[in-house]
Write a protein that holds these residues in place. Sequence first.
Motif, PDB file in Angstrom:
ATOM      1  N   TYR A   1      43.592  57.338  50.831  1.00  9.82           N
ATOM      2  CA  TYR A   1      42.663  56.365  50.223  1.00  9.82           C
ATOM      3  C   TYR A   1      42.346  55.302  51.275  1.00  9.82           C
ATOM      4  O   TYR A   1      43.143  54.388  51.512  1.00  9.82           O
ATOM      5  N   PRO A   2      41.179  55.407  51.918  1.00 10.89           N
ATOM      6  CA  PRO A   2      40.849  54.455  52.980  1.00 10.89           C
ATOM      7  C   PRO A   2      40.037  53.271  52.468  1.00 10.89           C
ATOM      8  O   PRO A   2      39.332  53.369  51.462  1.00 10.89           O
ATOM      9  N   GLY A   3      40.132  52.169  53.179  1.00 10.75           N
ATOM     10  CA  GLY A   3      39.326  51.001  52.831  1.00 10.75           C
ATOM     11  C   GLY A   3      39.700  49.822  53.706  1.00 10.75           C
ATOM     12  O   GLY A   3      40.601  49.923  54.545  1.00 10.75           O
ATOM     13  N   THR A   4      39.003  48.722  53.470  1.00  8.80           N
ATOM     14  CA  THR A   4      39.291  47.516  54.248  1.00  8.80           C
ATOM     15  C   THR A   4      40.391  46.694  53.559  1.00  8.80           C
ATOM     16  O   THR A   4      41.185  46.030  54.214  1.00  8.80           O
ATOM     17  N   PHE A   5      40.396  46.728  52.239  1.00  6.37           N
ATOM     18  CA  PHE A   5      41.411  46.025  51.439  1.00  6.37           C
ATOM     19  C   PHE A   5      41.535  44.559  51.880  1.00  6.37           C
ATOM     20  O   PHE A   5      42.611  44.086  52.239  1.00  6.37           O
TER      21      PHE A   5
ATOM     22  N   GLY B   1      41.354  46.424  41.163  1.00  2.00           N
ATOM     23  CA  GLY B   1      40.475  47.608  41.174  1.00  2.00           C
ATOM     24  C   GLY B   1      41.053  48.684  42.079  1.00  2.00           C
ATOM     25  O   GLY B   1      41.175  49.856  41.694  1.00  2.00           O
ATOM     26  N   HIS B   2      41.442  48.285  43.306  1.00  2.78           N
ATOM     27  CA  HIS B   2      42.078  49.238  44.232  1.00  2.78           C
ATOM     28  C   HIS B   2      43.365  49.804  43.622  1.00  2.78           C
ATOM     29  O   HIS B   2      43.628  51.006  43.706  1.00  2.78           O
TER      30      HIS B   2
ATOM     31  N   ASN C   1      38.445  47.639  60.889  1.00 10.91           N
ATOM     32  CA  ASN C   1      37.099  47.180  60.516  1.00 10.91           C
ATOM     33  C   ASN C   1      36.699  45.816  61.066  1.00 10.91           C
ATOM     34  O   ASN C   1      36.186  44.970  60.320  1.00 10.91           O
TER      35      ASN C   1
ATOM     36  N   LYS D   1      33.353  44.173  60.276  1.00 11.51           N
ATOM     37  CA  LYS D   1      33.138  43.516  58.973  1.00 11.51           C
ATOM     38  C   LYS D   1      33.654  42.082  58.961  1.00 11.51           C
ATOM     39  O   LYS D   1      33.514  41.390  57.961  1.00 11.51           O
TER      40      LYS D   1
ATOM     41  N   GLY E   1      36.709  55.143  45.565  1.00 14.88           N
ATOM     42  CA  GLY E   1      36.468  54.648  44.211  1.00 14.88           C
ATOM     43  C   GLY E   1      34.977  54.484  43.969  1.00 14.88           C
ATOM     44  O   GLY E   1      34.231  54.124  44.882  1.00 14.88           O
TER      45      GLY E   1
ATOM     46  N   ASP F   1      27.244  52.259  44.147  1.00 14.41           N
ATOM     47  CA  ASP F   1      28.198  52.708  45.169  1.00 14.41           C
ATOM     48  C   ASP F   1      27.865  54.127  45.647  1.00 14.41           C
ATOM     49  O   ASP F   1      28.224  54.528  46.744  1.00 14.41           O
TER      50      ASP F   1
ATOM     51  N   GLU G   1      28.521  56.159  49.280  1.00  9.53           N
ATOM     52  CA  GLU G   1      29.706  57.026  49.245  1.00  9.53           C
ATOM     53  C   GLU G   1      29.344  58.493  49.495  1.00  9.53           C
ATOM     54  O   GLU G   1      30.083  59.216  50.154  1.00  9.53           O
TER      55      GLU G   1
ATOM     56  N   PRO H   1      37.384  53.295  38.137  1.00 14.67           N
ATOM     57  CA  PRO H   1      38.435  52.409  37.621  1.00 14.67           C
ATOM     58  C   PRO H   1      38.244  52.122  36.131  1.00 14.67           C
ATOM     59  O   PRO H   1      37.196  52.427  35.566  1.00 14.67           O
TER      60      PRO H   1
ATOM     61  N   TYR I   1      37.680  46.560  35.646  1.00 13.70           N
ATOM     62  CA  TYR I   1      37.698  46.385  37.106  1.00 13.70           C
ATOM     63  C   TYR I   1      36.432  46.935  37.764  1.00 13.70           C
ATOM     64  O   TYR I   1      36.302  46.901  38.979  1.00 13.70           O
TER      65      TYR I   1
HETATM   66  P1  ADP Z   1      35.352  49.687  52.290  1.00 13.58           P
HETATM   67  O1  ADP Z   1      35.148  48.605  53.297  1.00 13.58           O
HETATM   68  O2  ADP Z   1      35.702  51.005  52.877  1.00 13.58           O
HETATM   69  O3  ADP Z   1      34.284  49.795  51.234  1.00 13.58           O
HETATM   70  P2  ADP Z   1      37.016  48.513  50.271  1.00 13.58           P
HETATM   71  O4  ADP Z   1      38.382  47.966  50.436  1.00 13.58           O
HETATM   72  O5  ADP Z   1      35.966  47.553  49.892  1.00 13.58           O
HETATM   73  O6  ADP Z   1      36.703  49.248  51.594  1.00 13.58           O
HETATM   74  O7  ADP Z   1      37.048  49.684  49.230  1.00 13.58           O
HETATM   75  C1  ADP Z   1      37.821  50.841  49.418  1.00 13.58           C
HETATM   76  C2  ADP Z   1      37.474  51.842  48.357  1.00 13.58           C
HETATM   77  O8  ADP Z   1      37.861  51.332  47.083  1.00 13.58           O
HETATM   78  C3  ADP Z   1      35.979  52.161  48.248  1.00 13.58           C
HETATM   79  O9  ADP Z   1      35.839  53.523  47.878  1.00 13.58           O
HETATM   80  C4  ADP Z   1      35.516  51.268  47.128  1.00 13.58           C
HETATM   81  O10 ADP Z   1      34.391  51.809  46.475  1.00 13.58           O
HETATM   82  C5  ADP Z   1      36.741  51.293  46.237  1.00 13.58           C
HETATM   83  N1  ADP Z   1      36.825  50.106  45.396  1.00 13.58           N
HETATM   84  C6  ADP Z   1      36.768  48.817  45.752  1.00 13.58           C
HETATM   85  N2  ADP Z   1      36.865  48.000  44.686  1.00 13.58           N
HETATM   86  C7  ADP Z   1      37.008  48.814  43.612  1.00 13.58           C
HETATM   87  C8  ADP Z   1      37.106  48.611  42.199  1.00 13.58           C
HETATM   88  N3  ADP Z   1      37.090  47.392  41.661  1.00 13.58           N
HETATM   89  N4  ADP Z   1      37.230  49.687  41.424  1.00 13.58           N
HETATM   90  C9  ADP Z   1      37.212  50.920  41.949  1.00 13.58           C
HETATM   91  N5  ADP Z   1      37.093  51.206  43.247  1.00 13.58           N
HETATM   92  C10 ADP Z   1      36.982  50.167  44.065  1.00 13.58           C
END
Ligand code: ADP
Length: 159
Positions: free
Chosen positions: A7-11, A17-18, A39, A42, A89, A95, A99, A120, A124
Amino acid sequence: MTTKVIYPGTFDPITYGHIDIVERALRLFDKVIIGIAQNAAKKPLFTLEERIALVEKVFANNNKVQICSFSGLLIDLAREKNVMVILRGLRAISDFEYELQLANLNRSMEPKIDTIFLTPAEQYAYISANMIREISALNGDVSKFVPPIVLKALKNKIS
Ligand code: ADP
């Protein structure tokens, strides 16, 4: 065989939600690897180390969640970890376009790795780390959207 998903992201920072997405994924896979993207482009509010520390604290008692960071291609991280599934997500149709593009690009680079999407809980579905940073900066209450540890980190960062 252990099933695993990345599960990748910036977090920046991790939100409920995450967390909701990770919990759902844990019902489908034996292990969830959270890949925290550096990142730099960003310009994240929290440093990579801070983002990692928050995610580690949130999942401190869960040995099915593994945390790592990356600054290269996600697909290279997936190959390195021997993971065949990427998790993202989906909150809303808005989105989806981004995506889908990402999933197709990743698949063109590595056809054996697929992307799956989870949605989610409704409460969320309208939150993003971006909105949470903005509300916090304006001294708004985000306690419904992030765990107490993240709330504290946001307060420290903004003051
Ligand atoms: P990125 O910079 O890759 O978008 P994020 O941390 O913003 O990183 O998000 C990581 C993943 O989690 C993405 O797929 C994003 O759509 C999903 N995501 C973020 N917030 C939520 C939420 N509230 N509910 C579901 N998925 C989420």
